[in-house]
Write a protein that holds these residues in place. Structure first.
Motif, PDB file in Angstrom:
ATOM      1  N   ALA A 148     -48.067  53.040  18.978  1.00  0.00           N
ATOM      2  CA  ALA A 148     -49.122  53.284  20.163  1.00  0.00           C
ATOM      3  C   ALA A 148     -48.744  52.251  21.176  1.00  0.00           C
ATOM      4  O   ALA A 148     -49.716  52.031  22.170  1.00  0.00           O
ATOM      5  CB  ALA A 148     -50.387  53.167  19.615  1.00  0.00           C
ATOM      6  N   GLY A 149     -47.877  51.395  21.152  1.00  0.00           N
ATOM      7  CA  GLY A 149     -47.342  50.503  22.275  1.00  0.00           C
ATOM      8  C   GLY A 149     -47.340  49.073  21.991  1.00  0.00           C
ATOM      9  O   GLY A 149     -47.328  48.223  22.801  1.00  0.00           O
ATOM     10  N   HIS A 150     -48.088  48.671  20.984  1.00  0.00           N
ATOM     11  CA  HIS A 150     -48.314  47.284  20.435  1.00  0.00           C
ATOM     12  C   HIS A 150     -47.275  46.709  20.041  1.00  0.00           C
ATOM     13  O   HIS A 150     -46.188  47.152  19.625  1.00  0.00           O
ATOM     14  CB  HIS A 150     -49.635  47.074  19.479  1.00  0.00           C
ATOM     15  CG  HIS A 150     -50.847  47.909  20.127  1.00  0.00           C
ATOM     16  ND1 HIS A 150     -51.586  47.487  20.846  1.00  0.00           N
ATOM     17  CD2 HIS A 150     -51.458  48.987  19.676  1.00  0.00           C
ATOM     18  CE1 HIS A 150     -52.890  48.253  20.976  1.00  0.00           C
ATOM     19  NE2 HIS A 150     -52.632  49.055  20.289  1.00  0.00           N
ATOM     20  N   ASP A 151     -47.107  45.352  20.098  1.00  0.00           N
ATOM     21  CA  ASP A 151     -46.227  44.401  20.026  1.00  0.00           C
ATOM     22  C   ASP A 151     -46.534  43.865  18.662  1.00  0.00           C
ATOM     23  O   ASP A 151     -47.513  43.111  18.451  1.00  0.00           O
ATOM     24  CB  ASP A 151     -45.834  43.144  20.816  1.00  0.00           C
ATOM     25  CG  ASP A 151     -44.598  42.285  20.750  1.00  0.00           C
ATOM     26  OD1 ASP A 151     -43.927  42.617  19.586  1.00  0.00           O
ATOM     27  OD2 ASP A 151     -44.678  41.366  21.280  1.00  0.00           O
ATOM     28  N   VAL A 152     -45.852  44.180  17.518  1.00  0.00           N
ATOM     29  CA  VAL A 152     -46.279  43.955  16.323  1.00  0.00           C
ATOM     30  C   VAL A 152     -45.362  43.072  15.437  1.00  0.00           C
ATOM     31  O   VAL A 152     -44.172  43.496  15.349  1.00  0.00           O
ATOM     32  CB  VAL A 152     -46.604  45.297  15.388  1.00  0.00           C
ATOM     33  CG1 VAL A 152     -47.042  44.859  14.010  1.00  0.00           C
ATOM     34  CG2 VAL A 152     -47.454  46.102  16.137  1.00  0.00           C
ATOM     35  N   LEU A 153     -45.784  41.859  14.854  1.00  0.00           N
ATOM     36  CA  LEU A 153     -45.049  41.017  13.984  1.00  0.00           C
ATOM     37  C   LEU A 153     -45.458  41.275  12.771  1.00  0.00           C
ATOM     38  O   LEU A 153     -46.675  41.023  12.521  1.00  0.00           O
ATOM     39  CB  LEU A 153     -44.973  39.538  14.554  1.00  0.00           C
ATOM     40  CG  LEU A 153     -44.432  38.578  13.854  1.00  0.00           C
ATOM     41  CD1 LEU A 153     -43.003  38.554  13.704  1.00  0.00           C
ATOM     42  CD2 LEU A 153     -44.809  37.117  14.141  1.00  0.00           C
ATOM     43  N   VAL A 154     -44.568  41.531  11.762  1.00  0.00           N
ATOM     44  CA  VAL A 154     -44.993  41.655  10.507  1.00  0.00           C
ATOM     45  C   VAL A 154     -44.449  40.574   9.923  1.00  0.00           C
ATOM     46  O   VAL A 154     -43.144  40.259   9.600  1.00  0.00           O
ATOM     47  CB  VAL A 154     -44.295  42.898   9.869  1.00  0.00           C
ATOM     48  CG1 VAL A 154     -44.558  42.993   8.414  1.00  0.00           C
ATOM     49  CG2 VAL A 154     -44.840  44.385  10.685  1.00  0.00           C
ATOM     50  N   VAL A 155     -45.193  40.060   8.846  1.00  0.00           N
ATOM     51  CA  VAL A 155     -44.835  38.666   8.164  1.00  0.00           C
ATOM     52  C   VAL A 155     -45.115  39.080   6.789  1.00  0.00           C
ATOM     53  O   VAL A 155     -46.069  39.608   6.291  1.00  0.00           O
ATOM     54  CB  VAL A 155     -45.812  37.478   8.411  1.00  0.00           C
ATOM     55  CG1 VAL A 155     -45.594  36.047   7.614  1.00  0.00           C
ATOM     56  CG2 VAL A 155     -45.833  37.240   9.771  1.00  0.00           C
ATOM     57  N   GLU A 156     -43.976  38.734   5.753  1.00  0.00           N
ATOM     58  CA  GLU A 156     -44.057  39.431   4.626  1.00  0.00           C
ATOM     59  C   GLU A 156     -43.346  38.071   3.618  1.00  0.00           C
ATOM     60  O   GLU A 156     -42.150  37.820   3.934  1.00  0.00           O
ATOM     61  CB  GLU A 156     -43.180  40.592   4.153  1.00  0.00           C
ATOM     62  CG  GLU A 156     -42.903  41.112   2.856  1.00  0.00           C
ATOM     63  CD  GLU A 156     -44.305  41.254   2.099  1.00  0.00           C
ATOM     64  OE1 GLU A 156     -44.316  40.600   0.996  1.00  0.00           O
ATOM     65  OE2 GLU A 156     -45.171  42.070   2.475  1.00  0.00           O
TER      66      GLU A 156
END
Length: 86
Positions: free
Chosen positions: A22-30
């Motif tokens: 959808a155009g968002h800047d997503v940082l995934v932390v796992e």
């Protein structure tokens, strides 16, 4: 919008993907060294067989929209669980 997603289990991974598309800047932390949580699979080095690391899992749905969505990422084979008991 910049978003931080904590956890890349099934829900976190799906929501992150949708937000990114959808155009968002997503940082995934796992915390784990892989994504997909307890649905994680990996290929056995010696045999080449895909192994369910955290035990077997079966995905099932009778919802056509969900079935279409998951098949965007991998081809799922139809499966019908039949319990046979007396």
């Amino acid at each position: 919008m910049k978003i931080v997603m904590v956890g890349a289990g099934l829900s976190g991974a799906v929501i992150s993907r949708e937000l990114a598309e959808a155009g968002h800047d997503v940082l995934v932390v796992e915390a784990r060294s892989h994504i997909a949580g307890n649905c994680h699979t990996e290929r056995d080095q010696e045999t080449g067989v895909m192994v369910h690391v955290y035990g077997p899992h079966i995905f099932h749905t009778d919802d056509a929209e969900v079935w279409s969505y998951v098949n965007r990422f991998e081809t799922f084979l139809p499966y019908q669980n039949r319990v046979k008991t007396t």
